[in-house]
Design a protein around this motif. Structure first.
Motif, mmCIF file in Angstrom:
data_model
loop_
_atom_site.group_PDB
_atom_site.id
_atom_site.type_symbol
_atom_site.label_atom_id
_atom_site.label_comp_id
_atom_site.label_asym_id
_atom_site.label_seq_id
_atom_site.Cartn_x
_atom_site.Cartn_y
_atom_site.Cartn_z
ATOM 1 N N GLY A 164 0.803 -1.231 0.000
ATOM 2 C CA GLY A 164 0.000 0.000 0.000
ATOM 3 C C GLY A 164 0.831 1.273 0.000
ATOM 4 N N ILE A 165 2.118 1.136 -0.304
ATOM 5 C CA ILE A 165 3.012 2.304 -0.237
ATOM 6 C C ILE A 165 3.433 2.695 -1.649
ATOM 7 C CG2 ILE A 165 5.227 3.166 0.672
ATOM 8 C CD1 ILE A 165 4.894 0.660 2.718
ATOM 9 N N ARG A 166 3.200 3.962 -2.001
ATOM 10 C CA ARG A 166 3.617 4.455 -3.322
ATOM 11 C C ARG A 166 4.969 5.162 -3.191
ATOM 12 N NH1 ARG A 166 1.243 8.384 -5.191
ATOM 13 N NH2 ARG A 166 0.224 9.129 -3.303
ATOM 14 N N VAL A 167 5.785 5.030 -4.236
ATOM 15 C CA VAL A 167 7.112 5.662 -4.217
ATOM 16 C C VAL A 167 7.333 6.366 -5.550
ATOM 17 C CG1 VAL A 167 9.565 5.337 -3.713
ATOM 18 C CG2 VAL A 167 7.901 3.669 -2.852
ATOM 19 N N ASN A 168 7.468 7.669 -5.508
ATOM 20 C CA ASN A 168 7.659 8.456 -6.723
ATOM 21 C C ASN A 168 8.840 9.409 -6.549
ATOM 22 O OD1 ASN A 168 5.308 7.758 -8.569
ATOM 23 N ND2 ASN A 168 4.235 8.204 -6.647
ATOM 24 N N CYS A 169 9.240 10.006 -7.653
ATOM 25 C CA CYS A 169 10.439 10.847 -7.646
ATOM 26 C C CYS A 169 10.177 12.142 -8.418
ATOM 27 C CB CYS A 169 11.548 10.048 -8.329
ATOM 28 S SG CYS A 169 13.084 10.937 -8.575
ATOM 29 N N VAL A 170 10.652 13.242 -7.874
ATOM 30 C CA VAL A 170 10.657 14.500 -8.620
ATOM 31 C C VAL A 170 12.076 14.724 -9.131
ATOM 32 C CG1 VAL A 170 10.278 16.988 -8.548
ATOM 33 C CG2 VAL A 170 8.856 15.489 -7.176
ATOM 34 N N SER A 171 12.185 15.071 -10.396
ATOM 35 C CA SER A 171 13.504 15.299 -10.980
ATOM 36 C C SER A 171 13.588 16.748 -11.457
ATOM 37 C CB SER A 171 13.710 14.319 -12.145
ATOM 38 O OG SER A 171 15.009 14.466 -12.660
ATOM 39 N N PRO A 172 14.126 17.633 -10.613
ATOM 40 C CA PRO A 172 14.147 19.061 -10.966
ATOM 41 C C PRO A 172 15.235 19.398 -11.982
ATOM 42 C CG PRO A 172 14.292 18.743 -8.559
ATOM 43 C CD PRO A 172 14.574 17.425 -9.213
ATOM 44 N N GLY A 173 14.954 20.473 -12.743
ATOM 45 C CA GLY A 173 15.981 21.079 -13.584
ATOM 46 C C GLY A 173 16.694 22.146 -12.778
ATOM 47 N N VAL A 174 16.969 23.280 -13.397
ATOM 48 C CA VAL A 174 17.677 24.357 -12.682
ATOM 49 C C VAL A 174 16.675 25.109 -11.794
ATOM 50 C CG1 VAL A 174 19.053 26.458 -12.915
ATOM 51 C CG2 VAL A 174 19.294 24.597 -14.592
ATOM 52 N N ILE A 175 16.892 25.032 -10.492
ATOM 53 C CA ILE A 175 15.976 25.662 -9.535
ATOM 54 C C ILE A 175 16.789 26.682 -8.728
ATOM 55 C CG2 ILE A 175 14.339 25.257 -7.644
ATOM 56 C CD1 ILE A 175 13.629 23.787 -10.311
ATOM 57 N N LEU A 176 16.244 27.874 -8.603
ATOM 58 C CA LEU A 176 17.004 28.954 -7.957
ATOM 59 C C LEU A 176 17.022 28.791 -6.437
ATOM 60 C CD1 LEU A 176 15.707 31.797 -10.284
ATOM 61 C CD2 LEU A 176 17.962 30.695 -10.334
ATOM 62 N N THR A 177 18.073 28.136 -5.960
ATOM 63 C CA THR A 177 18.292 27.946 -4.516
ATOM 64 C C THR A 177 19.781 28.177 -4.241
ATOM 65 O OG1 THR A 177 18.966 25.629 -4.620
ATOM 66 C CG2 THR A 177 16.590 26.040 -4.547
ATOM 67 N N ASP A 178 20.166 28.003 -2.988
ATOM 68 C CA ASP A 178 21.585 28.152 -2.631
ATOM 69 C C ASP A 178 22.471 27.191 -3.422
ATOM 70 O OD1 ASP A 178 20.759 30.023 -0.823
ATOM 71 O OD2 ASP A 178 20.902 28.698 0.930
ATOM 72 N N MET A 179 21.886 26.064 -3.847
ATOM 73 C CA MET A 179 22.684 25.078 -4.593
ATOM 74 C C MET A 179 23.180 25.656 -5.922
ATOM 75 S SD MET A 179 21.770 21.091 -5.309
ATOM 76 C CE MET A 179 21.971 20.439 -3.660
ATOM 77 N N CYS A 180 22.464 26.678 -6.417
ATOM 78 C CA CYS A 180 22.866 27.309 -7.690
ATOM 79 C C CYS A 180 23.727 28.552 -7.456
ATOM 80 C CB CYS A 180 21.634 27.699 -8.500
ATOM 81 S SG CYS A 180 20.754 26.277 -9.119
ATOM 82 N N ALA A 181 24.121 28.787 -6.199
ATOM 83 C CA ALA A 181 24.882 30.006 -5.888
ATOM 84 C C ALA A 181 26.230 30.033 -6.592
ATOM 85 C CB ALA A 181 25.069 30.128 -4.377
ATOM 86 N N CYS A 182 26.686 28.862 -7.042
ATOM 87 C CA CYS A 182 27.986 28.796 -7.739
ATOM 88 C C CYS A 182 27.885 29.375 -9.158
ATOM 89 C CB CYS A 182 28.478 27.354 -7.791
ATOM 90 S SG CYS A 182 27.258 26.220 -8.453
ATOM 91 N N TYR A 183 26.661 29.543 -9.674
ATOM 92 C CA TYR A 183 26.490 30.102 -11.018
ATOM 93 C C TYR A 183 26.398 31.620 -10.950
ATOM 94 C CZ TYR A 183 25.005 25.316 -12.259
ATOM 95 O OH TYR A 183 24.932 23.967 -12.439
ATOM 96 N N ASP A 184 27.128 32.336 -11.848
ATOM 97 C CA ASP A 184 26.981 33.795 -11.885
ATOM 98 C C ASP A 184 25.711 34.158 -12.679
ATOM 99 O OD1 ASP A 184 27.622 33.553 -14.567
ATOM 100 O OD2 ASP A 184 29.724 34.125 -14.267
ATOM 101 N N GLU A 185 25.383 35.466 -12.659
ATOM 102 C CA GLU A 185 24.123 35.897 -13.262
ATOM 103 C C GLU A 185 24.058 35.575 -14.757
ATOM 104 O OE1 GLU A 185 23.081 39.880 -12.072
ATOM 105 O OE2 GLU A 185 21.392 39.874 -13.501
ATOM 106 N N GLU A 186 25.215 35.741 -15.417
ATOM 107 C CA GLU A 186 25.263 35.480 -16.865
ATOM 108 C C GLU A 186 24.939 34.009 -17.155
ATOM 109 O OE1 GLU A 186 28.586 35.916 -20.388
ATOM 110 O OE2 GLU A 186 29.039 36.692 -18.400
ATOM 111 N N THR A 187 25.516 33.122 -16.354
ATOM 112 C CA THR A 187 25.262 31.681 -16.546
ATOM 113 C C THR A 187 23.791 31.370 -16.292
ATOM 114 O OG1 THR A 187 27.490 31.280 -15.740
ATOM 115 C CG2 THR A 187 26.039 29.369 -15.878
ATOM 116 N N LEU A 188 23.243 31.952 -15.218
ATOM 117 C CA LEU A 188 21.824 31.689 -14.914
ATOM 118 C C LEU A 188 20.925 32.196 -16.035
ATOM 119 C CD1 LEU A 188 21.691 32.443 -11.066
ATOM 120 C CD2 LEU A 188 21.418 30.218 -12.182
#
Ligand code: NAP
Length: 232
Positions: A164-188
């Motif tokens: 009775g347990i469902r298991v699914n996955c979300v696969s994000p593209g480029v999402i503006l969070t701290d994880m993308c802080a390594c990209y400069d504005e031009e790259t974003l």
């Protein structure tokens, strides 16, 4: 009203998920690694309960789940990224990536299983990345962890469906969070231009997809790409 556990809820995508599920009246517990002030801010804003818990530490995960009533929805979102050429990637970074991004899911799912089995129901949502689907240069280890998340999701969907347990996955593209802080504005900006819908994603774009998967009673083993068409 569901009992929802969200790992990595202090910032970024996880924080948006905490907001989304708390706003619909669910009871939400979220884990964070070290950012006390961000965790406190989200807890105060949403009424959710913050628990400091490193998802790669089995003792910490077991202790955290002992504080939480039977979980209905488990969102395994906590993750880190490390980039660099493969020949310069430190072995400890390879291990840390797999410990948090993959083993962390195994430990949280295992800790939630008694509650899911007791109720013969539950929804698990994992978080991969488009890099786990198509691979990213200079992010080989990160891509490998996210590919593993996809395989883990499908295997668990087959194994746990009869319980009775469902298991699914979300696969994000480029999402503006701290994880993308390594990209400069031009790259974003150029990443946004490469994206068919013409923008980068927001954490709430992903939180909405998580909410959908939590409610989609006939959907399991699905990898839902949420990337504005970036990886097409
Ligand atoms: P983020 O802004 O860097 O936030 C990471 C969150 O995970 C924080 O709450 C952090 O807690 C927590 N965390 C990190 N290590 C942890 C650990 N060992 N135990 C418990 N919590 C831990 O990241 P994000 O961009 O929101 O990413 C969330 C998920 O989406 C990750 O799995 C990531 O790989 C995936 N993703 C992100 C993107 C993107 O473009 N942003 C794209 C594809 C996939 P602290 O605040 O305490 O550090």
């Amino acid at each position: 009203m569901a009992n929802v556990v969200i790992t990595g809820g202090s910032r970024g995508i996880g924080a948006a998920a905490v907001e989304r599920f708390a706003a619909r009246g669910d009871s939400v517990w979220f884990f964070y690694a070290q950012n006390e002030s961000a965790a406190r801010a989200i807890a105060e804003k949403t009424g959710a309960t913050a628990i400091r818990c490193d998802v790669s530490d089995s003792t910490a995960v077991e202790a955290a789940f002992r504080q939480i009533p039977d979980v209905d929805i488990l969102i395994c979102n906590a993750g880190i990224s490390v980039s660099g050429l493969i020949n310069q990637l430190a072995e400890e970074d390879w291990d840390r990536l797999f410990d948090i991004n993959v083993k962390g899911i195994y430990l949280c799912v295992k800790a939630a299983m008694p509650a899911f089995l007791r109720k013969h129901s539950g929804s698990i949502i994992t978080v991969s990345s488009v890099w786990g689907q198509v691979g990213a240069s200079c992010e080989a280890a990160y891509s490998a962890t996210k590919g593993a998340v996809i395989a883990l999701t499908k295997a668990l969907a087959k194994e746990l469906g009869p319980s009775g347990i469902r298991v699914n996955c979300v696969s994000p593209g480029v999402i503006l969070t701290d994880m993308c802080a390594c990209y400069d504005e031009e790259t974003l900006n150029s990443l946004a231009e490469e994206t068919p819908v013409g923008r980068n994603g927001t954490p709430m774009d992903i939180a909405k997809a998580m909410e959908y998967l939590s409610e989609a009673e006939f959907v399991t083993g699905h990898i839902l790409t949420v990337d504005g068409g970036f990886a097409l």
